[in-house]
Design an enzyme around this catalytic site. Structure first.
Site, PDB file in Angstrom:
ATOM      1  N   LYS A  88       0.838  -1.213   0.000  1.00  0.00           N
ATOM      2  CA  LYS A  88       0.000   0.000   0.000  1.00  0.00           C
ATOM      3  C   LYS A  88       0.866   1.255   0.000  1.00  0.00           C
ATOM      4  O   LYS A  88       0.765   2.104   0.886  1.00  0.00           O
ATOM      5  CB  LYS A  88      -0.959   0.002   1.195  1.00  0.00           C
ATOM      6  N   GLY A 215     -16.170 -10.947   6.657  1.00  0.00           N
ATOM      7  CA  GLY A 215     -17.625 -10.956   6.487  1.00  0.00           C
ATOM      8  C   GLY A 215     -18.122 -10.883   5.049  1.00  0.00           C
ATOM      9  O   GLY A 215     -19.319 -10.999   4.804  1.00  0.00           O
TER      10      GLY A 215
HETATM   11  P1  XMP Z   1      -8.166 -11.897   5.216  1.00  0.00           P
HETATM   12  O1  XMP Z   1      -7.506 -12.726   6.255  1.00  0.00           O
HETATM   13  O2  XMP Z   1      -9.109 -10.889   5.775  1.00  0.00           O
HETATM   14  O3  XMP Z   1      -6.920 -11.098   4.572  1.00  0.00           O
HETATM   15  O4  XMP Z   1      -8.756 -12.702   4.101  1.00  0.00           O
HETATM   16  C1  XMP Z   1      -7.043 -10.113   3.606  1.00  0.00           C
HETATM   17  C2  XMP Z   1      -5.695  -9.662   3.169  1.00  0.00           C
HETATM   18  O5  XMP Z   1      -5.865  -8.593   2.257  1.00  0.00           O
HETATM   19  C3  XMP Z   1      -5.456  -7.386   2.873  1.00  0.00           C
HETATM   20  N1  XMP Z   1      -6.543  -6.474   2.667  1.00  0.00           N
HETATM   21  C4  XMP Z   1      -6.498  -5.503   1.818  1.00  0.00           C
HETATM   22  N2  XMP Z   1      -5.521  -5.171   0.989  1.00  0.00           N
HETATM   23  N3  XMP Z   1      -6.916  -3.446   0.226  1.00  0.00           N
HETATM   24  C5  XMP Z   1      -5.720  -4.118   0.206  1.00  0.00           C
HETATM   25  O6  XMP Z   1      -4.841  -3.757  -0.569  1.00  0.00           O
HETATM   26  C6  XMP Z   1      -7.936  -3.750   1.049  1.00  0.00           C
HETATM   27  O7  XMP Z   1      -8.992  -3.142   1.065  1.00  0.00           O
HETATM   28  C7  XMP Z   1      -7.705  -4.845   1.877  1.00  0.00           C
HETATM   29  N4  XMP Z   1      -8.481  -5.446   2.765  1.00  0.00           N
HETATM   30  C8  XMP Z   1      -7.731  -6.475   3.234  1.00  0.00           C
HETATM   31  C9  XMP Z   1      -5.186  -7.650   4.307  1.00  0.00           C
HETATM   32  O8  XMP Z   1      -4.152  -6.818   4.799  1.00  0.00           O
HETATM   33  C10 XMP Z   1      -4.810  -9.094   4.264  1.00  0.00           C
HETATM   34  O9  XMP Z   1      -3.454  -9.239   3.853  1.00  0.00           O
END
Ligand code: XMP
Length: 269
Positions: A88, A215
């Site tokens: 990011k 979720g």
């Molecule tokens: P989970 O365990 O929730 O992990 O399936 C999700 C992974 O994705 C990242 N994450 C994001 N990365 N924009 C991103 O670039 C987002 O909106 C976002 N939401 C979740 C999170 O850090 C983890 O690695």
């Protein structure tokens, strides 16, 4: 081959649009060898069911970029997977350039950047390096967590037209204009995926995190227009990660290109 073409090719070969987020909970730094082994084993077990691996600070901080994570990146490549660094990027251009150079030097095919930094002396140096090296840049458009609306959902005035519009709509338009290789919209906000998909069409694929643990569901994200599903803890913390990954893959990639099947599960539907 460009990052986007590489993703499409790998998706076809693996018959999967699942991006594995290779994330694990905190481990004491002295246990980092175990963390490396756990990550490597999981990658080898799950690789038949995913098309790419997304790394985050979960591994870069404890393992380091050049004597740890780069080995996992190489393993992922050897297993036929694409790799994405979820850093990011969010700093001034000169710093962003160095961040991008290091991650691309570590072997990553693409990295994630935050469009809040703007173009000149923000995103531009990242896109310049990516173009020079033939790598990808994926932009955040609307994040998956609860407070995402506080930033990505604000109403702004378009500086060029003076028109009022939501921040994420402006980011989606910019992703198109700058030729981003992907756009991230949380699976927890399927209505935002739909809106962003209307802007991007098939020109910029949507990557959607937030399935299961946060979720969101695979079905809603896909129905709204997501191309790739990013899944972390539901797989990495599962009792049987490979079986879980296969189940998600089979749901999201039904045979003969049909609709996602109607198997009911909290994570999928
Ligand atoms: P989970 O365990 O929730 O992990 O399936 C999700 C992974 O994705 C990242 N994450 C994001 N990365 N924009 C991103 O670039 C987002 O909106 C976002 N939401 C979740 C999170 O850090 C983890 O690695």
């Amino acid at each position: 081959m460009s990052f986007r073409a590489g993703m499409a090719d790998t998706e076809k070969k693996k018959e999967s649009n699942i991006v594995l987020a290779l994330d694990f909970p905190f481990e004491k730094p002295e246990n980092r060898k175990n963390l490396f082994s756990r990550a490597e084993q999981l990658l080898r077990a799950v690789h038949p069911y995913v098309c790419a691996v997304k790394f985050n600070h979960h591994l870069v901080l404890p393992l380091g970029t050049f004597d740890g994570v780069n080995k996992l990146v190489k393993t992922a490549n050897d297993l036929g997977l694409m790799t994405i660094m979820d850093c990011k990027v969010n700093d001034i251009g000169a710093t962003n350039q160095v961040i991008a150079e290091y991650y691309y030097a570590a072997g990553f095919d693409a990295l994630i950047a935050n469009p809040f930094i703007g173009w000149e002396e923000g995103l531009k140096p990242i896109f310049d390096i990516a173009t020079r090296l033939g790598r990808g840049v994926i932009l955040l458009i609307y994040m998956s967590h609860k407070a995402a609306g506080e930033g990505y959902g604000q109403t702004i005035l378009d500086p060029e037209t003076g028109e009022k519009l939501p921040q994420y709509v402006s980011f989606a338009k910019k992703a198109l204009k700058h030729g981003a290789d992907g756009a991230i919209v949380g699976a927890t906000y399927p209505e935002k995926i739909r809106e962003v998909h209307e802007i991007l069409g098939e020109k910029v694929p949507i990557y959607s995190p937030g399935i299961g643990a946060q979720g969101g569901t695979a079905q809603a994200a896909l129905a709204a227009g997501a191309t790739y599903l990013i899944v972390g803890r539901e797989i990495t913390l599962a009792q049987k990660p490979a079986e879980t990954a296969k189940r998600i893959r089979d749901f999201a990639n039904p045979p003969n290109g049909g609709q996602p099947n109607s198997f009911h599960n909290h994570l999928l539907t």
